[in-house]
Motif scaffolding. Structure first.
Motif, short mmCIF file in Angstrom:
data_model
loop_
_atom_site.label_atom_id
_atom_site.label_comp_id
_atom_site.label_asym_id
_atom_site.label_seq_id
_atom_site.Cartn_x
_atom_site.Cartn_y
_atom_site.Cartn_z
N TRP A 145 0.82 -1.21 0.00
CA TRP A 145 0.00 0.00 0.00
C TRP A 145 0.85 1.26 0.00
O TRP A 145 0.48 2.26 -0.62
CB TRP A 145 -1.03 0.03 1.14
N GLY A 146 2.01 1.23 0.68
CA GLY A 146 2.86 2.42 0.73
C GLY A 146 3.40 2.78 -0.64
O GLY A 146 3.30 3.93 -1.08
N LEU A 147 3.97 1.80 -1.32
CA LEU A 147 4.50 2.03 -2.67
C LEU A 147 3.36 2.39 -3.62
O LEU A 147 3.47 3.34 -4.40
CB LEU A 147 5.24 0.79 -3.17
N PHE A 148 2.28 1.66 -3.54
CA PHE A 148 1.17 1.90 -4.47
C PHE A 148 0.49 3.24 -4.19
O PHE A 148 -0.03 3.87 -5.11
CB PHE A 148 0.17 0.75 -4.41
N GLY A 149 0.50 3.66 -2.94
CA GLY A 149 -0.04 4.98 -2.61
C GLY A 149 0.79 6.08 -3.25
O GLY A 149 0.25 7.06 -3.77
N LEU A 150 2.11 5.90 -3.25
CA LEU A 150 2.99 6.86 -3.91
C LEU A 150 2.75 6.87 -5.42
O LEU A 150 2.69 7.93 -6.04
CB LEU A 150 4.46 6.55 -3.63
N VAL A 151 2.60 5.69 -6.01
CA VAL A 151 2.35 5.59 -7.45
C VAL A 151 1.02 6.27 -7.80
O VAL A 151 0.95 7.08 -8.73
CB VAL A 151 2.35 4.12 -7.92
N ALA A 152 -0.03 5.97 -7.05
CA ALA A 152 -1.35 6.55 -7.33
C ALA A 152 -1.33 8.06 -7.15
O ALA A 152 -1.93 8.80 -7.95
CB ALA A 152 -2.41 5.90 -6.44
N THR A 153 -0.65 8.54 -6.11
CA THR A 153 -0.56 9.98 -5.88
C THR A 153 0.25 10.65 -6.99
O THR A 153 -0.10 11.75 -7.44
CB THR A 153 0.05 10.29 -4.51
N ALA A 154 1.30 10.00 -7.45
CA ALA A 154 2.09 10.54 -8.55
C ALA A 154 1.25 10.62 -9.83
O ALA A 154 1.33 11.61 -10.57
CB ALA A 154 3.34 9.70 -8.78
N VAL A 155 0.44 9.61 -10.09
CA VAL A 155 -0.44 9.62 -11.27
C VAL A 155 -1.45 10.76 -11.14
O VAL A 155 -1.67 11.53 -12.09
CB VAL A 155 -1.16 8.26 -11.44
N LEU A 156 -2.07 10.90 -9.97
CA LEU A 156 -3.03 11.99 -9.74
C LEU A 156 -2.36 13.34 -9.94
O LEU A 156 -2.90 14.21 -10.64
CB LEU A 156 -3.60 11.87 -8.32
N THR A 157 -1.19 13.53 -9.36
CA THR A 157 -0.48 14.80 -9.45
C THR A 157 -0.08 15.11 -10.89
O THR A 157 -0.25 16.24 -11.36
CB THR A 157 0.74 14.81 -8.52
N ALA A 158 0.42 14.11 -11.60
CA ALA A 158 0.80 14.31 -13.01
C ALA A 158 -0.42 14.68 -13.85
O ALA A 158 -0.34 15.56 -14.72
CB ALA A 158 1.47 13.05 -13.55
N HIS A 192 1.26 16.86 -0.19
CA HIS A 192 0.30 16.14 -1.03
C HIS A 192 0.65 14.65 -1.09
O HIS A 192 -0.24 13.79 -1.03
CB HIS A 192 0.27 16.76 -2.42
N LEU A 193 1.95 14.34 -1.20
CA LEU A 193 2.37 12.94 -1.18
C LEU A 193 2.00 12.27 0.15
O LEU A 193 1.52 11.13 0.16
CB LEU A 193 3.88 12.82 -1.41
N CYS A 194 2.21 12.98 1.25
CA CYS A 194 1.84 12.42 2.56
C CYS A 194 0.33 12.21 2.67
O CYS A 194 -0.12 11.17 3.18
CB CYS A 194 2.33 13.33 3.68
N ALA A 195 -0.43 13.18 2.21
CA ALA A 195 -1.89 13.03 2.24
C ALA A 195 -2.32 11.85 1.37
O ALA A 195 -3.20 11.07 1.75
CB ALA A 195 -2.56 14.32 1.76
N GLY A 196 -1.67 11.71 0.21
CA GLY A 196 -1.97 10.58 -0.67
C GLY A 196 -1.71 9.25 0.00
O GLY A 196 -2.46 8.28 -0.18
N GLN A 197 -0.65 9.19 0.82
CA GLN A 197 -0.34 7.97 1.57
C GLN A 197 -1.44 7.67 2.58
O GLN A 197 -1.85 6.53 2.76
CB GLN A 197 1.00 8.09 2.28
N GLY A 198 -1.89 8.71 3.26
CA GLY A 198 -2.97 8.51 4.24
C GLY A 198 -4.24 8.01 3.57
O GLY A 198 -4.89 7.08 4.07
N HIS A 225 -9.23 11.99 -9.24
CA HIS A 225 -9.45 11.22 -8.02
C HIS A 225 -10.03 9.84 -8.33
O HIS A 225 -9.71 8.87 -7.64
CB HIS A 225 -10.31 11.99 -7.03
N VAL A 226 -10.87 9.74 -9.34
CA VAL A 226 -11.34 8.42 -9.78
C VAL A 226 -10.15 7.63 -10.31
O VAL A 226 -9.99 6.44 -10.02
CB VAL A 226 -12.47 8.56 -10.81
N LEU A 227 -9.27 8.29 -11.07
CA LEU A 227 -8.06 7.63 -11.57
C LEU A 227 -7.19 7.14 -10.42
O LEU A 227 -6.67 6.03 -10.46
CB LEU A 227 -7.28 8.62 -12.46
N TYR A 228 -7.06 7.95 -9.37
CA TYR A 228 -6.32 7.55 -8.17
C TYR A 228 -6.91 6.25 -7.60
O TYR A 228 -6.18 5.30 -7.31
CB TYR A 228 -6.40 8.69 -7.14
N GLY A 229 -8.22 6.20 -7.46
CA GLY A 229 -8.86 5.00 -6.93
C GLY A 229 -8.70 3.80 -7.84
O GLY A 229 -8.47 2.68 -7.37
#
Length: 158
Positions: free
Chosen positions: A6-19, A57-63, A144-148
């Motif tokens: 979940w930690g790695l994937f949270g970073l990946v999903a947040t990076a996708v959202l941010t990009a 934002h990365l930290c929030a994405g992890q949460g 955010h749907v993409l993040y999910g």
């Protein structure tokens, strides 16, 4: 459930959202800048704020990723469509509750009720964040749907 991932994937999903948000900004679809909004909580310099805000934002994405992973575990399934549903709920709360309340606590954001002050540097987002552009709700919902979806796909049980 891949609890180790979940930690790695949270970073990946947040990076996708941010990009995706940066791409939408560069395309002129929205003016909302989450790192700037978050970073100006701690500094008024916009360049520093974007850097600090990016890490916030990365930290929030992890949460949020942890919350999504816990929900997937409770439902005993992690799929793209459950992730998309969670992303829809997440953005619905953000656009209708969190962002409209932000001017009440943000030290550098103007208020629609009180107007500008000497410390305000950010425009209030308003309901659905439409003050940042009429397409902002669609953009923010999409990312955010993409993040999910990304989390649902990456956290699927093998």
């Amino acid at each position: 459930m891949d609890w180790a991932g979940w930690g790695l994937f949270g970073l990946v999903a947040t990076a996708v959202l941010t990009a995706a948000m940066i791409a939408a900004q560069l395309a002129g679809l929205t003016r909302i800048d989450f790192p700037l909004v978050l970073g100006t909580f701690v500094t008024e310099d916009p360049d520093r704020a974007r850097v600090v805000g990016f890490f916030m934002h990365l930290c929030a994405g992890q949460g949020f990723a942890l919350g999504y992973a816990a929900t997937f575990a409770l439902l005993h399934r992690a799929t793209w469509w459950v992730g998309a549903l969670l992303g829809t709920i997440h953005v619905g709360i953000a656009l209708t509750v969190l962002l409209p309340l932000l001017p009440g606590v943000h030290p550098r954001m103007a208020s629609q009720r009180a107007g500008l002050t000497s410390t305000a540097v950010l425009e209030p987002p308003g309901l659905f964040a439409v003050n940042y552009g009429i397409q902002t709700p669609a953009v923010v919902t999409t990312v955010h749907v993409l993040y999910g979806v990304v989390l649902g796909l990456l956290l699927q049980a093998d």
